[in-house]
Design an enzyme around this catalytic site. Structure first.
Site, PDB file in Angstrom:
ATOM      1  N   GLU A   1     -51.260  17.498 -19.121  1.00 25.29           N
ATOM      2  CA  GLU A   1     -52.050  18.562 -19.739  1.00 25.29           C
ATOM      3  C   GLU A   1     -51.946  19.862 -18.951  1.00 25.29           C
ATOM      4  OE1 GLU A   1     -56.685  19.017 -21.353  1.00 25.29           O
ATOM      5  OE2 GLU A   1     -56.080  17.274 -20.161  1.00 25.29           O
TER       6      GLU A   1
ATOM      7  N   ASP B   1     -62.181  26.237 -20.725  1.00 26.84           N
ATOM      8  CA  ASP B   1     -63.523  25.681 -20.726  1.00 26.84           C
ATOM      9  C   ASP B   1     -64.357  25.960 -19.476  1.00 26.84           C
ATOM     10  OD1 ASP B   1     -62.037  24.570 -22.775  1.00 26.84           O
ATOM     11  OD2 ASP B   1     -62.995  22.617 -22.654  1.00 26.84           O
TER      12      ASP B   1
END
Length: 440
Positions: free
Chosen positions: A405, A174
């Site tokens: 994550e 991202d």
């Protein structure tokens, strides 16, 4: 790592996958990502298969129920319209401005890395003679091909065999510095930007997330997509962000090859796939290889140039079998040098760049699913020792810092931490760990 530590990782992975399972799909992690994500679903289905193969198939089947008429598989499916902890939600995307988007489930208006072809091949390798899986594969095979056809039809305006992305979220990376120059081209009139409130920074440390300025630009591109009915051909003409991403195209090439490998067994036509593959591999090597970097680079179609950064996407082609031995040796040397300098493999961005940030999302940290792909690719090229390092680094990070994550790549810093970065109890971290433990 001891047998006891490995057993603890296995049991921890199982518990997380059970915790994050909903009826028909797995969330990446509760609260932070409460819906079904596209490429997450692919990786997670691999490991559900070890326990309940029907759940692995159900997960992919549920994902493809959100496929658009034009073939696109969205990056998020909003199976629940009552969940309010995530932004942007289904109503902000308003994907039904495109008449081919299904009314249910609601979805986002962009896609993600097309992992499903190689995931399907992996499942069939694990359960070669399972008749139920073979029937499922015959059913989903043409749907995956339709997704690939979407990319070559709507996202490849010059018919090069390389498709573009127009939103950084499509890449899966991202906030990588890769997109900074393109995003900076966007002239934002904030008085015309829709009012919105981020939810992610109330659930995760803001220093580990994209900045507010980056988020404004993400929202701008969503608005741009809606104004163009999320139509790839219209977007190609007007979008300020138009990038042929090295990782996305490498994953497409890998999945193309997996479908070609499966076609005869499933009695499916592969002529279209072979035509795409021949053109794509040639264009990939011709256009995306950088002698200066010693790895592959993304291509900025608006700027008419490569994006000259060393980052994880430039290494990912090793999983797709794209580089020749000389190029593969350079990629392996890059990783070996990082290891020798005291970094966990594989950092997501160039550790020597002033833009490197070891804790902020895709500007430096180690990501589990990337280690999984690069480990598999290194093994295929015969770099067994380096593949073991990539595997053991991830297992060590998860063992010491939890099922997060993403993770700190600098070993001296990681030793001072008690947790990883981003979301906790993360599904594809559990999945990557468990599959790496099972792989030989």
């Amino acid at each position: 790592m001891t047998d006891t530590q490995l057993r603890q990782l296995i049991e921890g992975s199982k518990a997380i996958l059970l915790e994050n399972w909903k009826e028909g799909f797995t969330v990446p992690t509760k609260n932070l990502y409460p819906f079904q994500w596209n490429w997450d679903s692919g990786f997670v289905s691999l490991v559900h298969s070890y326990f309940f193969l029907f759940i692995a198939m159900l997960l992919l089947d549920t994902l493809f129920k959100g496929q658009w008429e034009n073939g696109m598989v969205p990056h998020i499916l909003f199976h629940s319209e009552n969940e309010t902890t995530y932004f942007p939600n289904y109503d902000f995307w308003n994907s039904n401005v495109n008449q081919g988007a299904p009314q249910k489930p609601k979805s986002s208006g962009i896609t993600q890395p097309p992992v499903h072809g190689f995931i399907l091949e992996n499942l069939l390798e694990k359960f070669h003679d399972n008749e139920e899986l073979l029937a499922f594969a015959k059913d989903i095979f043409p749907k995956i091909v339709h997704f690939h056809r979407f990319l070559y039809t709507y996202r490849d305006p010059n018919q090069e065999g390389l498709f573009f992305i127009y939103h950084p979220w499509e890449s899966g990376r991202d906030n990588s510095p890769l997109w900074d120059e393109s995003l900076d081209r966007i002239q934002i009139d904030r008085s015309k930007l829709p009012t919105y409130k981020r939810k992610d920074t109330s659930l995760a440390d803001s220093s580990e997330r994209p900045t507010d300025d980056q988020y404004d630009r993400y929202v701008y591109l969503i608005q741009f997509g809606k104004e163009n009915q999320y139509d790839g051909k219209a977007i190609a003409k007007e979008s300020p962000v138009l990038i042929q991403d090295s990782m996305m195209n490498a994953i497409l090439i890998k999945s193309n090859q997996s479908l070609i490998n499966l076609a005869d067994r499933l009695v499916m036509d592969k002529a279209e796939l072979e035509e795409w593959q021949q053109q794509s591999i040639k264009s990939y090597n011709d256009k995306l290889w950088s002698d200066e970097l010693g790895m592959y680079a993304c291509y900025d179609m608006r700027g008419g140039k490569q994006i000259p950064f060393k980052e994880i996407g430039g290494i990912s082609p090793i999983y797709a079998g794209i580089p020749d031995k000389q190029k593969a040796d350079l990629l392996a040397k890059y990783l070996q040098d990082l290891h020798d300098r005291g970094y966990y493999l594989c950092p997501s961005f160039d550790v020597d760049s002033p833009l490197f940030d070891s804790k902020r999302y895709w500007r430096g940290p180690v990501w589990p699913q990337m280690n999984w792909m690069i480990h598999m690719g290194l093994k295929e090229y015969g770099y067994e020792g380096l593949a073991k390092i990539v595997k053991s680094d991830l297992l060590e990070l998860v063992r010491t810092l939890g099922f997060h994550e993403y993770f700190e790549p600098e070993k001296s810093l990681a030793k001072k931490l008690s947790r990883g970065y981003g979301g906790d109890s993360f599904s594809w971290t559990a999945s990557s760990v468990l599959d790496l433990i099972h792989s030989t």
